[in-house]
Motif scaffolding. Structure first.
Motif, short mmCIF file in Angstrom:
data_model
loop_
_atom_site.label_atom_id
_atom_site.label_comp_id
_atom_site.label_asym_id
_atom_site.label_seq_id
_atom_site.Cartn_x
_atom_site.Cartn_y
_atom_site.Cartn_z
N GLY A 247 11.18 0.10 0.30
CA GLY A 247 10.62 -1.20 -0.02
C GLY A 247 11.25 -2.30 0.81
N LEU A 248 12.56 -2.20 1.02
CA LEU A 248 13.27 -3.18 1.84
C LEU A 248 12.76 -3.15 3.28
CD1 LEU A 248 15.54 -5.22 1.27
CD2 LEU A 248 17.15 -3.53 2.16
N PHE A 249 12.45 -1.96 3.76
CA PHE A 249 11.87 -1.82 5.11
C PHE A 249 10.54 -2.55 5.20
CE2 PHE A 249 8.94 0.60 7.87
CZ PHE A 249 9.56 0.40 9.10
N ASN A 250 9.71 -2.39 4.18
CA ASN A 250 8.43 -3.11 4.16
C ASN A 250 8.66 -4.62 4.19
OD1 ASN A 250 6.76 -0.81 4.00
ND2 ASN A 250 6.91 -0.75 1.77
N GLY A 251 9.59 -5.08 3.35
CA GLY A 251 9.88 -6.51 3.29
C GLY A 251 10.43 -7.03 4.61
N TRP A 252 11.23 -6.21 5.28
CA TRP A 252 11.79 -6.59 6.58
C TRP A 252 10.68 -6.81 7.59
CZ3 TRP A 252 12.66 -3.18 11.07
CH2 TRP A 252 13.42 -3.79 12.07
N LEU A 253 9.70 -5.91 7.62
CA LEU A 253 8.58 -6.06 8.55
C LEU A 253 7.77 -7.32 8.24
CD1 LEU A 253 7.21 -2.39 8.79
CD2 LEU A 253 8.66 -3.59 10.43
N VAL A 254 7.55 -7.57 6.97
CA VAL A 254 6.75 -8.72 6.56
C VAL A 254 7.49 -10.03 6.79
CG1 VAL A 254 5.66 -9.88 4.59
CG2 VAL A 254 5.41 -7.40 4.88
N ALA A 255 8.76 -10.08 6.37
CA ALA A 255 9.51 -11.33 6.42
C ALA A 255 10.05 -11.65 7.81
CB ALA A 255 10.66 -11.28 5.41
N GLN A 256 10.61 -10.65 8.47
CA GLN A 256 11.28 -10.90 9.74
C GLN A 256 10.30 -10.98 10.90
OE1 GLN A 256 14.55 -11.55 9.92
NE2 GLN A 256 14.33 -12.02 12.10
N ILE B 113 4.58 -9.61 10.10
CA ILE B 113 3.44 -8.68 10.17
C ILE B 113 2.65 -8.80 8.88
CG2 ILE B 113 2.77 -6.26 10.36
CD1 ILE B 113 5.35 -5.76 11.88
N GLN B 114 1.35 -8.78 8.98
CA GLN B 114 0.52 -8.87 7.78
C GLN B 114 0.91 -7.76 6.81
OE1 GLN B 114 -3.58 -8.76 8.98
NE2 GLN B 114 -3.61 -10.94 9.50
N PRO B 115 1.10 -8.09 5.53
CA PRO B 115 1.57 -7.09 4.56
C PRO B 115 0.72 -5.82 4.52
CG PRO B 115 1.69 -9.27 3.62
CD PRO B 115 1.00 -9.43 4.93
N ILE B 116 -0.59 -5.97 4.65
CA ILE B 116 -1.45 -4.78 4.57
C ILE B 116 -1.19 -3.83 5.74
CG2 ILE B 116 -3.42 -5.73 5.83
CD1 ILE B 116 -5.22 -4.38 3.74
N LEU C 293 0.81 -1.21 0.00
CA LEU C 293 0.00 0.00 0.00
C LEU C 293 0.85 1.27 0.00
CD1 LEU C 293 -2.78 -0.89 2.62
CD2 LEU C 293 -2.85 -1.15 0.13
N SER C 294 2.16 1.13 0.11
CA SER C 294 3.02 2.30 0.31
C SER C 294 3.60 2.88 -0.97
CB SER C 294 4.17 1.93 1.25
OG SER C 294 5.06 1.02 0.63
N VAL C 295 3.31 2.28 -2.13
CA VAL C 295 3.99 2.69 -3.35
C VAL C 295 3.76 4.17 -3.70
CG1 VAL C 295 4.20 0.41 -4.40
CG2 VAL C 295 2.06 1.69 -4.67
N GLY C 296 2.56 4.67 -3.47
CA GLY C 296 2.28 6.07 -3.75
C GLY C 296 3.11 7.00 -2.89
N SER C 297 3.23 6.67 -1.61
CA SER C 297 4.04 7.50 -0.70
C SER C 297 5.52 7.39 -1.02
CB SER C 297 3.77 7.06 0.75
OG SER C 297 2.42 7.30 1.10
#
Length: 332
Positions: A125-134, A137-140, A80-84
């Motif tokens: 984007g890497l920060f988002n992936g870190w939250l999701v993978a590590q 946390i639900q991606p949304i 959801l963060s691509v616009g920001s």
């Protein structure tokens, strides 16, 4: 006398036509072709280079962002963060290439500005992936953090002020026309080809689909699921960063309040209409391209024939709803 093998063969039921499978596979292409035919006959000035240029210019950034989004959704995620992130990249680049630090070396300033903006977007984007993978946390939820904070960061970087510039060395990315082809179209096509090849022909692409299809099974099969997720979210941020630079180059200005606004919805819509399963495990980059073109052409067709933009948005929502329903029917 009829032998047993022939008897068994005759008793088999005839294969039924899979309507939902056919529509899921070819429906977007058919819809796009029908729209083109309709406009050729009923829309004035449709078959002109100006019309083609307008539609391509408007759809390019959506396709660029949606290419990264397709990879994320293929793993069973969402971004959801691509616009920001577009707003962050669009705010950072002018701050650098308009800075007096480079002593009038415009080419160096532009190169550093573009590189820094794309790097910052990739790190987001890497920060988002870190939250999701590590942290699983639900991606949304994970990407909602930068959806909110990212635009605030971009606004803080510019004090919410409009950055106007006239720097041809940078603006070529949005206004350049080598051999009459817009630069952003070249970028879009290159990213689509690379992503499609990667998804279909590489081990990384198979890892993406396996992760989205069954994450636990992928882990047991030895696939580095965490690294795969980190990579796709980083790629999504990278694509968003490029799109942010294209947008501000076209507008010759950067507005942190507006750059990328609503882009996440357009990108997800293109992915859904293009046939990629929103639950992951299956994806098509070419379908995403066709989905974005179809949505853009639907809106253009309605506006060109006197339908208000509000109605065009409703039709767009209906198309997305139909695409999601079709996916559910096919899975059933």
């Amino acid at each position: 006398m009829i032998d047993a093998a022939s008897s068994r063969s005759d008793s088999r039921p005839a294969a039924s036509f899979d309507l939902f499978g056919f529509l899921a596979r070819y429906g977007t292409l058919i819809a796009l072709l029908l729209l083109i035919v309709f406009n050729l006959f009923f829309t004035r000035n449709f078959a002109t280079l100006q019309t083609l240029n307008v539609n391509l210019t408007q759809v390019c950034t959506i396709v660029i962002v949606a290419t990264g989004m397709t990879l994320v959704i293929a793993t069973g995620g969402i971004d959801l963060s691509v616009g920001s992130i577009m707003a962050i990249a669009g705010a950072l680049a002018p701050l650098i290439f308009l800075s007096p630090v480079f002593g009038g070396n415009v080419a160096l300033a532009v190169a550093v500005g573009m590189a820094a903006a794309i790097l910052a977007a990739t790190l987001c984007g890497l920060f988002n992936g870190w939250l999701v993978a590590q942290f699983r946390i639900q991606p949304i939820v994970a990407t909602l953090i930068l959806f909110i904070a990212g635009r605030g960061i971009a606004q803080a970087m510019t004090n919410s002020n409009l950055q106007v510039f006239r720097v041809p060395e940078f603006q070529w990315i949005g206004l350049g026309r080598p051999l009459g082809i817009p630069v952003q179209v070249i970028i879009m096509v290159a990213l689509v080809i690379i992503a499609a090849w990667m998804l279909r022909r590489t081990r990384f692409g198979r890892s993406i689909l396996a992760t989205g299809g069954n994450e636990r099974a992928a882990e047991l099969a030895g696939i580095a699921v965490k690294r795969t997720k980190l990579a796709v979210y980083a790629i999504s941020g990278f694509c968003a960063g490029i799109a942010g630079l294209v947008v501000i180059a076209i507008n010759s200005a950067s507005d942190a309040n507006l750059v990328g606004l609503g882009m996440e919805l357009d990108a997800i819509a293109a992915v859904a209409v293009g046939g990629t399963l929103l639950v992951g495990g299956r994806a098509t980059i070419l379908g995403t391209l066709l989905g974005a073109l179809t949505i853009q052409l639907v809106r253009y067709t309605l506006l060109a024939n006197g339908v208000p933009d509000a109605a065009a948005l409703i039709v767009k929502a209906a198309i997305i709803a139909f695409a999601v329903w079709l996916q559910q029917q096919r899975r059933a």
